[in-house]
Write a protein that holds these residues in place. Structure first.
Motif, PDB file in Angstrom:
ATOM      1  N   LYS A  59       5.169  -3.438 -37.201  1.00 39.34           N
ATOM      2  CA  LYS A  59       5.838  -4.480 -36.419  1.00 39.34           C
ATOM      3  C   LYS A  59       4.881  -5.111 -35.409  1.00 39.34           C
ATOM      4  O   LYS A  59       4.823  -6.338 -35.268  1.00 39.34           O
ATOM      5  N   SER A  60       4.130  -4.268 -34.701  1.00 39.68           N
ATOM      6  CA  SER A  60       3.185  -4.794 -33.706  1.00 39.68           C
ATOM      7  C   SER A  60       2.068  -5.589 -34.382  1.00 39.68           C
ATOM      8  O   SER A  60       1.550  -6.552 -33.804  1.00 39.68           O
ATOM      9  N   VAL A  74       2.929 -12.588 -25.547  1.00 39.71           N
ATOM     10  CA  VAL A  74       3.443 -11.315 -26.056  1.00 39.71           C
ATOM     11  C   VAL A  74       3.715 -10.388 -24.880  1.00 39.71           C
ATOM     12  O   VAL A  74       2.887 -10.255 -23.973  1.00 39.71           O
ATOM     13  N   VAL A  75       4.878  -9.740 -24.906  1.00 43.81           N
ATOM     14  CA  VAL A  75       5.217  -8.772 -23.864  1.00 43.81           C
ATOM     15  C   VAL A  75       5.957  -7.611 -24.516  1.00 43.81           C
ATOM     16  O   VAL A  75       6.709  -7.791 -25.480  1.00 43.81           O
ATOM     17  N   ALA A  76       5.714  -6.406 -24.023  1.00 41.68           N
ATOM     18  CA  ALA A  76       6.459  -5.235 -24.500  1.00 41.68           C
ATOM     19  C   ALA A  76       7.868  -5.278 -23.922  1.00 41.68           C
ATOM     20  O   ALA A  76       8.065  -5.661 -22.761  1.00 41.68           O
ATOM     21  N   GLY A  77       8.835  -4.880 -24.717  1.00 46.23           N
ATOM     22  CA  GLY A  77      10.211  -4.914 -24.256  1.00 46.23           C
ATOM     23  C   GLY A  77      10.425  -4.132 -22.971  1.00 46.23           C
ATOM     24  O   GLY A  77      11.153  -4.572 -22.065  1.00 46.23           O
ATOM     25  N   GLY A  91       5.418 -23.039 -21.760  1.00 46.51           N
ATOM     26  CA  GLY A  91       5.088 -23.953 -22.831  1.00 46.51           C
ATOM     27  C   GLY A  91       4.665 -23.298 -24.126  1.00 46.51           C
ATOM     28  O   GLY A  91       4.124 -23.961 -25.013  1.00 46.51           O
ATOM     29  N   ARG A  92       4.902 -21.996 -24.263  1.00 48.55           N
ATOM     30  CA  ARG A  92       4.465 -21.273 -25.450  1.00 48.55           C
ATOM     31  C   ARG A  92       5.653 -20.586 -26.123  1.00 48.55           C
ATOM     32  O   ARG A  92       6.699 -20.380 -25.521  1.00 48.55           O
ATOM     33  N   ASP A  93       5.461 -20.240 -27.385  1.00 51.48           N
ATOM     34  CA  ASP A  93       6.409 -19.360 -28.050  1.00 51.48           C
ATOM     35  C   ASP A  93       6.264 -17.959 -27.450  1.00 51.48           C
ATOM     36  O   ASP A  93       5.338 -17.691 -26.679  1.00 51.48           O
ATOM     37  N   LEU A  94       7.175 -17.059 -27.832  1.00 51.21           N
ATOM     38  CA  LEU A  94       7.223 -15.742 -27.195  1.00 51.21           C
ATOM     39  C   LEU A  94       7.494 -14.657 -28.232  1.00 51.21           C
ATOM     40  O   LEU A  94       8.287 -14.851 -29.156  1.00 51.21           O
ATOM     41  N   ALA A  95       6.824 -13.528 -28.078  1.00 55.24           N
ATOM     42  CA  ALA A  95       7.120 -12.335 -28.880  1.00 55.24           C
ATOM     43  C   ALA A  95       7.431 -11.190 -27.920  1.00 55.24           C
ATOM     44  O   ALA A  95       6.673 -10.945 -26.981  1.00 55.24           O
ATOM     45  N   ILE A  96       8.543 -10.506 -28.167  1.00 54.75           N
ATOM     46  CA  ILE A  96       8.931  -9.342 -27.374  1.00 54.75           C
ATOM     47  C   ILE A  96       8.911  -8.139 -28.302  1.00 54.75           C
ATOM     48  O   ILE A  96       9.776  -7.979 -29.160  1.00 54.75           O
ATOM     49  N   ASP A  97       7.879  -7.330 -28.156  1.00 56.69           N
ATOM     50  CA  ASP A  97       7.661  -6.197 -29.049  1.00 56.69           C
ATOM     51  C   ASP A  97       8.396  -4.977 -28.500  1.00 56.69           C
ATOM     52  O   ASP A  97       8.077  -4.479 -27.424  1.00 56.69           O
ATOM     53  N   GLY A  98       9.388  -4.508 -29.240  1.00 58.52           N
ATOM     54  CA  GLY A  98      10.242  -3.433 -28.740  1.00 58.52           C
ATOM     55  C   GLY A  98      11.381  -4.003 -27.920  1.00 58.52           C
ATOM     56  O   GLY A  98      11.690  -3.501 -26.837  1.00 58.52           O
TER      57      GLY A  98
END
Length: 229
Positions: A59-60, A74-77, A91-98
């Motif tokens: 996943k990561s 990107v940020v950890a949950g 102004g960016r997309d976002l990923a929340i890992d966990g």
């Protein structure tokens, strides 16, 4: 000290740099659809993808593929509560890992902010949102609208390639017959492959020996009879 016993060496636990580019992602039947979803964020109807998979399933790695593709933040949950939605998006997309470890109120505000800004959000987690403890009703609605993607347990071919990559990431040369030996006797999961590669690396360094079937056998909890089967 017996003459035939090599001294045990002290080893240092150093971080192992994993190769996390799109080209390094090992594709198999269990994760191909997930990779295709991550690579096509413009096709997420709600602008949100929820990627579910077991520990160690990549996943990561897919988060890094998404970051490289979109320049997403990107940020950890578990760290989400320490950021504001404005700070995260910028102004960016976002990923929340966990995301299943995130503060739910902060997660809800982040999803709202992303929708208002027209940004895409990739969420990952081990559990489906329906299994989360008491999700907020409005958050549950947002998550139900997310595009679902799942990494299933690996088949033998994928698990063999993953195990070989884990050894390569640690710069360990392991003969194919030893990899096959381990594969036939280990638990069938990504996490088991990761744990076995780490344990074999440690034992190999400690004893100054190459990784062989004999070195692997005790770590696979085999009796002599099982080893002969």
């Amino acid at each position: 000290m017996p003459a035939d016993r090599a001294p045990r060496q002290l080893t240092l636990s150093l971080p192992v740099p994993a190769r996390l580019s799109a080209a390094d992602f090992i594709v198999g039947a269990s994760n191909k659809a997930a990779l295709e979803h991550v690579r096509a964020p413009d096709r997420w109807p709600s602008g949100v993808l929820y990627l579910q998979g077991p520990p160690g399933s990549g996943k990561s790695h897919l988060v890094e593929v998404f970051r490289a593709l979109t320049d997403a933040a990107v940020v950890a949950g578990r760290d989400l509560a320490g950021h504001t939605p404005t700070e995260l998006l910028a102004g960016r997309d976002l990923a929340i890992d966990g995301a299943d470890e995130a503060d739910l109120t902060t997660l809800f505000h982040a999803l709202n902010a992303a929708r208002e800004a027209g940004r895409r959000v990739l969420l990952t987690g081990q559990e489906a949102p329906s299994e989360w403890a008491a999700p907020l009703p409005d958050l549950a609605s947002r998550l139900r609208a997310a595009t679902p993607a799942e990494i299933a347990p690996p088949d033998d071919e994928l698990l063999q390639r993953v195990l070989s990559k884990l050894f390569a990431d640690r710069q360990i040369a392991v003969m194919p017959d030893v990899v096959a030996y381990c594969l036939a006797r280990m638990d069938r999961s990504f996490e088991a492959a990761r744990a076995l590669a780490a344990a074999l690396d440690e034992v190999s360094l400690a004893h100054g020996r190459a990784i062989t079937k004999a070195l692997a056998r005790p770590l696979l909890s085999l009796s002599d009879d099982e080893d002969e089967v």
